[in-house]
Design a protein around this motif. Structure first.
Motif: not given
Length: 96
Positions: A75-76, A82-87, A91-92
């Motif tokens: 993620i970093g 949008s990809a970060r939101l999905l990742l 994780i959540d």
């Protein structure tokens, strides 16, 4: 009676508002079933260098391909919102 009525209404409304913020188990399961290690790898391939992608794939072996751990690992390095939101959702939800 009026006090009991308003207490009951407040309790019901409070329960409903809390419930909306936390997805139920079926919703988490349905979401997580859509995303496995391979799909995280596909996201990684689009956003990581060849060397980092190869390291990501090899790391999967030692993590038993735990999807949330794979998402956390990359993620970093992902800049697409949008990809970060999905990742982050993977994780959540601690997708396995």
């Amino acid at each position: 009676w009026v006090a009991i009525f308003f207490s009951s209404v407040s309790f019901v409304i409070g329960c409903q508002s809390n419930r909306q913020g936390v997805p139920d188990i079926d919703q988490k399961t349905a979401f997580c079933q859509q995303y496995d290690w391979q799909k995280i790898g596909d996201i990684a391939m689009r956003h990581l260098s060849d060397e980092l992608h190869a390291a990501f794939v090899m790391q999967g072996l030692s993590m038993n391909y735990h999807t949330a751990q794979g998402a956390y690992q990359i993620i970093g390095d992902v800049t697409d919102p949008s990809a970060r939101l999905l990742l982050q959702k993977i994780i959540d939800y601690d997708c396995a």
